[in-house]
Scaffold this active site. Structure first.
Site, PDB file in Angstrom:
ATOM      1  N   TYR A  25       0.849  -1.199   0.000  1.00  0.00           N
ATOM      2  CA  TYR A  25       0.000   0.000   0.000  1.00  0.00           C
ATOM      3  C   TYR A  25       0.879   1.241   0.000  1.00  0.00           C
ATOM      4  O   TYR A  25       0.575   2.231  -0.645  1.00  0.00           O
ATOM      5  CB  TYR A  25      -0.898   0.006   1.236  1.00  0.00           C
ATOM      6  CG  TYR A  25      -1.846  -1.167   1.262  1.00  0.00           C
ATOM      7  CD1 TYR A  25      -3.014  -1.147   0.502  1.00  0.00           C
ATOM      8  CD2 TYR A  25      -1.577  -2.296   2.034  1.00  0.00           C
ATOM      9  CE1 TYR A  25      -3.884  -2.218   0.514  1.00  0.00           C
ATOM     10  CE2 TYR A  25      -2.446  -3.363   2.059  1.00  0.00           C
ATOM     11  CZ  TYR A  25      -3.599  -3.323   1.297  1.00  0.00           C
ATOM     12  OH  TYR A  25      -4.457  -4.376   1.307  1.00  0.00           O
ATOM     13  N   ASN A  47     -14.070  -1.523  -3.582  1.00  0.00           N
ATOM     14  CA  ASN A  47     -13.776  -2.259  -4.799  1.00  0.00           C
ATOM     15  C   ASN A  47     -14.918  -2.449  -5.788  1.00  0.00           C
ATOM     16  O   ASN A  47     -15.902  -3.070  -5.486  1.00  0.00           O
ATOM     17  CB  ASN A  47     -13.258  -3.623  -4.353  1.00  0.00           C
ATOM     18  CG  ASN A  47     -12.751  -4.423  -5.508  1.00  0.00           C
ATOM     19  OD1 ASN A  47     -13.179  -4.234  -6.619  1.00  0.00           O
ATOM     20  ND2 ASN A  47     -11.842  -5.273  -5.235  1.00  0.00           N
ATOM     21  N   CYS A  62      -6.314  -7.264  -6.727  1.00  0.00           N
ATOM     22  CA  CYS A  62      -6.271  -6.697  -5.378  1.00  0.00           C
ATOM     23  C   CYS A  62      -5.462  -7.569  -4.432  1.00  0.00           C
ATOM     24  O   CYS A  62      -4.913  -7.093  -3.461  1.00  0.00           O
ATOM     25  CB  CYS A  62      -7.682  -6.580  -4.833  1.00  0.00           C
ATOM     26  SG  CYS A  62      -8.876  -6.138  -6.074  1.00  0.00           S
ATOM     27  N   HIS A  63      -5.394  -8.827  -4.726  1.00  0.00           N
ATOM     28  CA  HIS A  63      -4.689  -9.750  -3.825  1.00  0.00           C
ATOM     29  C   HIS A  63      -3.185  -9.583  -3.902  1.00  0.00           C
ATOM     30  O   HIS A  63      -2.451 -10.134  -3.101  1.00  0.00           O
ATOM     31  CB  HIS A  63      -5.076 -11.182  -4.177  1.00  0.00           C
ATOM     32  CG  HIS A  63      -4.699 -11.573  -5.560  1.00  0.00           C
ATOM     33  ND1 HIS A  63      -5.519 -11.357  -6.641  1.00  0.00           N
ATOM     34  CD2 HIS A  63      -3.573 -12.145  -6.031  1.00  0.00           C
ATOM     35  CE1 HIS A  63      -4.896 -11.823  -7.723  1.00  0.00           C
ATOM     36  NE2 HIS A  63      -3.709 -12.294  -7.385  1.00  0.00           N
ATOM     37  N   GLU A  89      -0.110 -17.801  -7.380  1.00  0.00           N
ATOM     38  CA  GLU A  89       0.858 -17.045  -8.166  1.00  0.00           C
ATOM     39  C   GLU A  89       2.276 -17.413  -7.805  1.00  0.00           C
ATOM     40  O   GLU A  89       3.228 -16.857  -8.312  1.00  0.00           O
ATOM     41  CB  GLU A  89       0.638 -15.554  -7.907  1.00  0.00           C
ATOM     42  CG  GLU A  89      -0.804 -15.181  -8.171  1.00  0.00           C
ATOM     43  CD  GLU A  89      -0.926 -14.018  -9.144  1.00  0.00           C
ATOM     44  OE1 GLU A  89      -0.048 -13.172  -9.189  1.00  0.00           O
ATOM     45  OE2 GLU A  89      -1.925 -13.983  -9.872  1.00  0.00           O
TER      46      GLU A  89
END
Length: 108
Positions: A25, A47, A62-63, A89
DNA sequence: GCTTTGACACTAA
DNA sequence: CTTAGTGCCAAAG
């Protein structure tokens, strides 16, 4: 020029993060030229796309946004879900902390 | 237009 | 390590 909302910019910047990488962030906000770490998270919470990035294009990863201290942070669909997605991922989470956090960290 | 909220960051104890 | 307090900013009420 189209002055997009702060949130919109967050999404756009977030989409620039390559797959298998993450950002924080703080970096995200800093890249936007502000210190609104919280505002970034706020944008995600409200969102527009609670769906996970994938199939169609407008989805926002977003993850891939985590806290600066290496924690996954929060997630609209649940932190567990977020961890699961990151795992897909190739990013592993250990005791709510990201392993090799700096290694996966993407800088703008 | 002020008040409240919030997926954060940082420092101090 | 955890807890508490402060700062920061934008969106929503």
């Amino acid at each position: 020029m189209k002055s997009k909302s702060f949130s919109q910019r967050c999404y756009d910047l977030l989409k620039k993060v390559p797959k298998g990488k993450i950002t924080t962030y703080k970096l995200l906000a800093h890249a936007l030229g502000t210190k609104a770490y919280r505002a970034v998270g706020n944008a995600m919470n409200k969102n527009p796309y609670p769906g996970i990035c994938g199939v169609h294009k407008k989805e926002i990863p977003c993850h891939r946004v985590v806290k600066s201290n290496g924690e996954v942070g929060g997630f609209a669909l649940g932190t567990k879900k977020k961890i699961a997605l990151l795992g897909e991922e190739g990013i592993k989470i250990k005791n709510r902390k990201i392993e090799n956090f700096e290694k996966f960290l993407h800088k703008f």
